[in-house]
Write an enzyme that holds these catalytic residues in place. Structure first.
Site, PDB file in Angstrom:
ATOM      1  CG  ASP A 448      41.893  42.116  41.086  1.00 45.81           C
ATOM      2  OD1 ASP A 448      42.372  42.728  42.055  1.00 45.81           O
ATOM      3  OD2 ASP A 448      40.668  41.905  40.928  1.00 45.81           O
ATOM      4  CB  ILE A 449      40.518  37.119  42.925  1.00 50.12           C
ATOM      5  CG1 ILE A 449      41.815  36.329  43.160  1.00 50.12           C
ATOM      6  CG2 ILE A 449      39.310  36.191  43.008  1.00 50.12           C
ATOM      7  CD1 ILE A 449      41.906  35.697  44.536  1.00 50.12           C
ATOM      8  CD  GLU A 491      40.715  42.196  45.601  1.00 44.61           C
ATOM      9  OE1 GLU A 491      39.892  42.934  45.027  1.00 44.61           O
ATOM     10  OE2 GLU A 491      41.119  42.383  46.781  1.00 44.61           O
TER      11      GLU A 491
END
Length: 575
Positions: A448-449, A491
């Site tokens: 996950d960003i 994301e």
């Protein structure tokens, strides 16, 4: 001027001009200039026009079909004219037909921008073709006169039969011998001659030849006795030509179907559904190299602006020029010897390795999609069958590419080019079952960003999309070919690692985390640096019974990383 045996080389030009001058000199000396006159007999005028029409029909059909049936019908017309008409009439009609045919053919090539050579070559072709038919017709008429049968009133007498047979054989032998020499000076190998000779034994060729001789002799016998019967026979001959041409079209369609069956047999798996366009082209390339015995296979696709872009990394200048020609005129090119044939298409750049080259257009409903081409480091590597194979492959590839496009729409994330969430679950379920059956490990990484919403809010969604594409490219470059990278949603990304235990999966996760942190994302708002949080789960190290549980476990490990401060890797073992 080139000294090699090529279509426009010096040996070929010398041959056609020397033969043309000698043949016309011989014809004029034997006939006498005063003998070339137009008779006032209307039957001869009508017969001459009829033979002219029949010869031109045979000529045009032969160039349209590229086969030998109509060429042998021509010999029947020449035989009939030599038997029925005075020599000067027969020679004039046949040479006029040759001139008209050659001029039309050259004009047709010029309209299509095909190579025709300079004025020396085009003029030589006109004199050569007309001289060949004039000399052949005169020889046939002279041979028939030597038997002194006094006409065709007694067809069933042995002497008359022998005279007609000798006349026909003289026409056939002269045309065949000169045609072989003509092709040899153009650079064709001996093997091409043998292929042509084998075609003579084909049933359709034999029957068309036999029928044309019978009708031609019958026409010659009725020209002075019954003009109506003569015209009926001429119509029958035209009907025969039309019938054989229709049969030829059916045969070509059958051959096309057989070719496509061969392609499906050879490249069936490569052209199958359930793959992306990149995967499709990779399989088609490897299969085509084997199918064609080629050293290189390339596909050029038409871009939105009309330019052509190759899938191959190395594109030689000569190939780009030939591809543009095919894209313009939608006609295949088969160059058997690049070193001496490239200049025919106005190409000055030479190939570094390739000696033979073959290309064909990919079209659908009249719209050009691209160009396929294969090349070999050997001369004369491709023949007529290879042209049909490549055109068949082009038709099949158009369908396969459309199937691949639809597959990508259903399975590939349009923004990042990675597998989408739906397809990820299907692949994961299949790979997990395989791992359980084979008792091999399988691992899953979820990424996950960090603070991605802040990126969107600060720099805009387009910059956010650039960041997503940047991270996706890092996943592709830092994982193996057999690993499956997917955009799970928003994301979040997921990586399936088949045959990978927990220890190795953690190393991959740490490597990905460092890659994201240490790289700069190029966006529409400038360069941005982001970090990522990762969670790792593995079978059989973690007690999971199915793929969904493995995915849920990795997601929980990811959530722990975010709770623990982000920019870190967490194993499901730490939960």
């Amino acid at each position: 001027m080139a000294l090699e045996r090529t279509r426009y080389g010096l040996p070929y030009l010398l041959f056609i001009w020397i033969f043309a001058l000698l043949s016309w000199a011989l014809v004029l000396s034997l006939l006498g200039l005063a003998a070339i006159r137009i008779s006032s007999d209307s039957s001869y005028l009508l017969a001459s026009l009829t033979y002219l029409l029949l010869t031109l029909i045979c000529f045009f059909l032969r160039y349209d079909s590229h086969r030998s049936i109509d060429q042998h019908l021509e010999e029947g017309v020449i035989l009939s004219a030599a038997l029925a008409l005075p020599k000067e009439f027969a020679v004039l009609v046949m040479s006029a037909a040759a001139v008209l045919n050659t001029v039309v053919l050259i004009a047709h090539k010029k309209i299509r921008k095909e190579p025709v050579g300079g004025w020396l070559s085009t003029t030589g072709q006109v004199f050569f073709q007309s001289g060949l038919l004039a000399f052949t017709t005169l020889t046939g008429a002279t041979v028939f006169e030597l038997f002194k049968v006094g006409g065709l009133q007694n067809l069933f007498e042995l002497k008359t039969f022998a005279a007609i047979s000798a006349t026909y054989l003289s026409i056939l032998c002269i045309r065949s011998a000169v045609s072989l020499a003509h092709e040899w000076f153009r650079g064709a190998p001996i093997s091409m001659f043998l292929i042509g000779l084998r075609r003579l034994a084909a049933p359709a060729v034999f029957l068309s030849e036999f029928a044309s001789i019978l009708i031609g002799v019958a026409m010659a016998t009725t020209i002075n006795t019954s003009l109506s019967v003569y015209l009926v026979l001429a119509l029958v001959w035209i009907a025969l030509i039309a019938l054989l041409s229709s049969q030829e079209a059916v045969t070509r369609r059958m051959q096309s179907a057989i070719v496509e069956m061969k392609l499906l047999n050879s490249l069936g798996k490569s052209l199958g559904v359930g793959q992306t366009r990149v995967q499709l082209l990779e399989k088609v390339e490897s299969g085509s190299l084997e199918l064609f015995g080629a050293d290189k296979f390339s596909v050029y696709f038409v871009n939105g602006d009309g330019t052509l872009q190759s899938t191959s990394q190395s594109c030689e200048e000569f190939e780009q020029a030939l591809v543009r020609w095919i894209a313009t005129y939608r006609s295949p090119i088969n160059l058997k010897d690049l070193t001496v044939q490239l200049h025919q298409y106005g190409v000055t750049a030479l190939s570094q390795k390739s000696k033979s080259w073959l290309g064909a257009a990919m079209e659908v409903s009249g719209k050009l999609l691209g160009v396929l081409c294969v090349s070999s480091e050997k001369k004369y590597a491709f023949d007529e069958q290879h042209i049909e194979l490549l055109e068949g492959l082009a038709r099949q590839l158009v369908i396969a590419l459309e199937n691949a496009r639809l597959y990508e729409l259903a399975t590939i994330d349009g923004l990042t080019g990675l597998v989408n969430a739906r397809q990820l679950r299907l692949i994961l379920a299949e790979l997990f079952d395989d791992a359980v059956k084979s008792k091999e490990p399988i691992s899953l990484i979820m990424l996950d960003i960090d603070h991605f919403k802040k990126v969107n809010d600060t720099y805009g969604h387009e910059a956010g999309n650039d960041v997503l594409r940047h991270v996706a490219s890092l996943l592709k470059s830092h994982t193996r070919e057999k690993d499956v990278s997917a955009r799970y949603g928003g994301e979040e990304f997921t990586i399936i690692l088949p045959k990978t235990n927990l220890e190795l999966a953690l190393k991959v996760a740490h490597r990905l985390r460092a890659a994201v942190e240490n790289s700069l994302a190029q966006t529409c708002e400038g360069t941005l640096r982001v970090t990522s949080s990762l969670g790792v789960a593995s079978y059989p190290e973690h007690d999971v019974g199915d793929a969904d549980t493995l995915l849920s476990l990795a997601d929980k490990a990811l959530y722990r990383s975010k709770q623990s401060g982000r920019n870190r890797v967490t194993s499901a073992s730490e939960l």
